[in-house]
Write a protein that holds these residues in place. Sequence first.
Motif, PDB file in Angstrom:
ATOM      1  N   GLY A  67      69.402  95.547 143.074  1.00 44.83           N
ATOM      2  CA  GLY A  67      70.828  95.286 142.909  1.00 44.83           C
ATOM      3  C   GLY A  67      71.607  96.554 142.606  1.00 44.83           C
ATOM      4  O   GLY A  67      71.056  97.492 142.025  1.00 44.83           O
ATOM      5  N   ASN A  68      72.878  96.588 143.007  1.00 48.23           N
ATOM      6  CA  ASN A  68      73.728  97.750 142.717  1.00 48.23           C
ATOM      7  C   ASN A  68      73.795  98.015 141.218  1.00 48.23           C
ATOM      8  O   ASN A  68      73.931  99.150 140.787  1.00 48.23           O
ATOM      9  CB  ASN A  68      75.157  97.510 143.226  1.00 48.23           C
ATOM     10  N   ASP A  69      73.709  96.951 140.431  1.00 42.78           N
ATOM     11  CA  ASP A  69      73.815  97.102 138.975  1.00 42.78           C
ATOM     12  C   ASP A  69      72.446  97.284 138.316  1.00 42.78           C
ATOM     13  O   ASP A  69      72.363  97.420 137.100  1.00 42.78           O
ATOM     14  CB  ASP A  69      74.534  95.887 138.386  1.00 42.78           C
ATOM     15  N   GLY A  70      71.358  97.266 139.105  1.00 44.00           N
ATOM     16  CA  GLY A  70      70.025  97.508 138.560  1.00 44.00           C
ATOM     17  C   GLY A  70      69.455  96.369 137.730  1.00 44.00           C
ATOM     18  O   GLY A  70      68.451  96.535 137.054  1.00 44.00           O
ATOM     19  N   ARG A  71      70.097  95.230 137.796  1.00 43.07           N
ATOM     20  CA  ARG A  71      69.604  94.118 136.983  1.00 43.07           C
ATOM     21  C   ARG A  71      68.379  93.431 137.576  1.00 43.07           C
ATOM     22  O   ARG A  71      67.779  92.582 136.943  1.00 43.07           O
ATOM     23  CB  ARG A  71      70.691  93.055 136.843  1.00 43.07           C
TER      24      ARG A  71
END
Length: 158
Positions: A67-71
């Motif tokens: 994910g773009n947010d690294g989650r």
Amino acid sequence: MNTWVVLLVGLACATSAFALDLTDHELAGKRLYREGVSSSDAQLQARVGASDMKVPASVLPCASCHGNDGRGRAEGGVRPPSLDWQRLALGQGTREANGRSYPAYTDSSLARAIQHGVDPAGNRLDPAMPRFELTLADQRNLTAYLKRLAEERDPGVE
Ligand code: HEC
């Protein structure tokens, strides 16, 4: 000044005030994370699956799974874990992901996970996590960005 100009200038200032301020290295790391491209002209390669299938890293950038947010995201049976630096490296104690237990990551064990698919305890990562062939410079950029990644989803925090 025309009202629209005032509005647009105001909007531009507001957006830039919230944009994450990244160094050149971190920005290069962000491109690698999101697009799978190197800061050099070289095309990065990755090996994926139990059969070590070779693919350009641009086909499988980190963000496509984590994910773009690294989650992290659900991905069949094995879940790409959260790449929050606090979780990976800073917090105390043992981590757990997909049945593996391991101590905190360091810069070098993180590079080993990304390039060779082993965690800090020496457990093999699931082959769904590709093994990336990175230069030292690319790995440094990527690590620098991963340390800032959590701020990417919390843009109010400076
Ligand atoms: C095709 C999907 C996919 C891509 C692309 C991918 N990963 Fe992963 N990643 C995974 C999965 C699935 C796991 C979990 C493996 C396991 O737990 O055995 C994982 C695990 C990891 C881990 C281990 C985390 C832990 O808690 O032990 C790190 C670090 C990691 N990935 C970083 C990256 C980085 C950085 C990139 C880009 C260079 C990347 N990954 C690209 C799917 C992916």
